[in-house]
Design an enzyme around this catalytic site. Structure first.
Site, mmCIF file in Angstrom:
data_model
loop_
_atom_site.group_PDB
_atom_site.id
_atom_site.type_symbol
_atom_site.label_atom_id
_atom_site.label_comp_id
_atom_site.label_asym_id
_atom_site.label_seq_id
_atom_site.Cartn_x
_atom_site.Cartn_y
_atom_site.Cartn_z
ATOM 1 N N SER A 1 5.826 -30.972 -11.983
ATOM 2 C CA SER A 1 4.718 -30.519 -11.279
ATOM 3 C C SER A 1 4.731 -31.352 -9.951
ATOM 4 C CB SER A 1 3.539 -30.689 -12.163
ATOM 5 O OG SER A 1 2.393 -30.278 -11.602
ATOM 6 N N ASP B 1 2.558 -19.702 -16.615
ATOM 7 C CA ASP B 1 1.918 -21.205 -15.934
ATOM 8 C C ASP B 1 0.706 -20.438 -15.084
ATOM 9 O OD1 ASP B 1 1.130 -23.169 -14.557
ATOM 10 O OD2 ASP B 1 3.051 -24.081 -14.298
ATOM 11 N N HIS C 1 1.932 -24.510 -18.314
ATOM 12 C CA HIS C 1 2.154 -25.711 -17.154
ATOM 13 C C HIS C 1 2.619 -27.012 -17.948
ATOM 14 C CE1 HIS C 1 1.871 -27.347 -13.135
ATOM 15 N NE2 HIS C 1 1.510 -28.467 -13.757
#
Length: 439
Positions: free
Chosen positions: A214, A349, A380
């Site tokens: 991320s 996501d 995610h």
């Protein structure tokens, strides 16, 4: 006074009521099932990831050596096809049956007075190539080595013969006070660079695998692209579920589709609590750029963009939010990365808008060292695998990173032979065409 005819009609209506209620119940059940099927995306079929790469010797070798990139990713049947539930489960519990790897915490004093920390985990066996390889890992926003998804990934990597170094984002560790009026930001690479430099000094023979999750994916790609010397001794880089362009990502975070505005509020609330836990450090140090007025604005903030504007950009003296996002986004640096680069995202996501995925797709179409893998499901940082209800302890993400890295390590062993033969057959190692594999 009711007549016989009236009583007959009443009897007929009463006899029809059970059938009416049964019909209403069936309609309610059908409506509920329809909503469940839609929300859980149960009609969606499973498929292999879409792979964008160039037809080079390295690309062909990697896809042959990494079957997980070309086989179906199968999430848990009942809930795994919902990106929201995958994301929520990751956010709530991280992973199931989380191991507790044993590591040593290292403290690194920075030039501005900050104290960077990372945790070092030694390999729990020999690597399959016999080499010394260290994974240098950058977690997601506000995360650190004690998060369950990091622990699971580290334990799996250790068992495969990798040493792991995990950055603890500045200000993220509980009960770890700041020593300067600064926290981690979206694209600051200082602490990650200090960790990498320490590993290179402490283990002169080790080769590095750069991994970012991320926000960490943005940091590691920016770090590698900032300076060519940062890529020395780096075997490859893997980035999972990043957004590539902070300005565009934050703009999409204000939209309501896929509930991104709600996710934005939740992430902003968590970030707000983290910053306020360091209120005294940020206010009382003489070199602080944060004042009482900034904290008042912070308390009223309902989005990450507002927090970035009143607090985060000021840590590094950016004059505007646009300047902060432009300077800190890896989209301006990632094209300078020349080591093998695997970029992984999921179509469902809820945090990453589809428009942002054009960046890794275009990069993989133009650069022979880049592979872009786009799964249909996974949410995610979820990527849970399983049969019907219960997920497996290891996720598709955990396994594919190690599988890809193992393949790169083996490639390093055979690359000299490939390079020697390339001069005899019109350079097949470098010759490339664009290829897209889609399930």
């Amino acid at each position: 006074m009711p007549t016989l005819e009236d009583s007959g009609d009443l009897h007929a209506v009463c006899s029809e009521l059970p059938a009416m209620f049964d019909g209403m119940k069936m309609a309610a059940v059908a409506a509920a099932l329809y909503i469940i099927v839609r929300c859980l995306n149960l009609k969606s079929s499973t498929s292999p990831p879409e792979i964008v790469y160039q037809d080079t010797a390295l690309g062909r070798y990697l896809l042959k050596s990494c079957p997980m990139l070309t086989k179906e990713y199968i999430p848990p049947l009942l809930w795994g096809k919902s990106g929201h539930l995958q994301t929520a489960l990751y956010g709530k519990m991280g992973r199931v049956n989380t191991p507790t790897p044993c590591g040593v915490r290292k403290f690194l004093p920075m030039q501005d007075g900050a104290t960077a920390t990372f945790d070092l985990f030694e390999a729990r066996g020999d690597h399959s190539t016999g080499g010394d390889v260290t994974m240098v890992i950058c977690p997601g926003i506000g995360n650190h080595s004690e998060k369950n998804y990091i622990r699971t990934f580290v334990d799996h990597s250790q068992r495969q013969g990798y040493r792991c170094a995990v950055l603890n984002h500045l200000g993220a560790l509980p009960n770890m006070e700041l020593t300067s009026p600064r926290m981690f930001t979206y694209g600051c690479t200082w602490e990650y660079a200090a960790m990498v430099a320490y590993i290179k000094r402490a283990f002169p023979q080790t080769l590095l695998v750069v991994v970012g999750f991320s926000l960490g994916g943005n940091i590691v790609c920016k770090f590698l692209g900032e300076n060519r010397s940062n890529q020395e001794r780096v075997l490859c880089c893997v980035s999972v579920c990043q957004g590539y362009n902070a300005l565009r990502a934050q703009e999409t975070f204000l939209q309501w589709d896929q509930c991104r505005r709600l996710y934005n509020f939740v992430l902003a609330d968590n970030m707000k609590k983290l910053i306020l836990s360091h209120r005294s450090s940020l206010l009382e140090m003489s070199s602080s750029c944060i004042g009482d007025a900034d904290l008042i604005r912070l308390c009223a903030a309902t989005s990450l963009m507002q927090i970035d504007d009143c607090i985060m950009r000021k840590f590094h003296g950016y004059s505007s939010l646009k300047e902060y996002y432009d300077k800190d986004s890896c989209v301006h640096y990632i094209h300078k990365v020349t080591v093998p680069l695997l970029l992984v995202n999921s179509s469902d996501d809820p945090l990453i808008h589809q428009s942002l995925l054009a960046i890794p797709r275009t990069l993989a179409e133009k650069m022979p060292n880049v592979i872009f893998a786009l799964t249909q499901h996974g949410g995610h940082l979820g990527f849970f695998e399983g049969a019907v209800l219960f997920p497996q302890p290891l996720t598709w993400m955990d396994k594919v990173i190690v599988e890809y890295t193992d393949a790169i390590c083996r490639w390093e062993k055979i690359k000299p032979a490939c390079q020697r033969s390339s001069h005899q057959d019109m350079n097949p190692c470098l010759q490339s065409t664009r290829v897209t594999l889609s399930g």
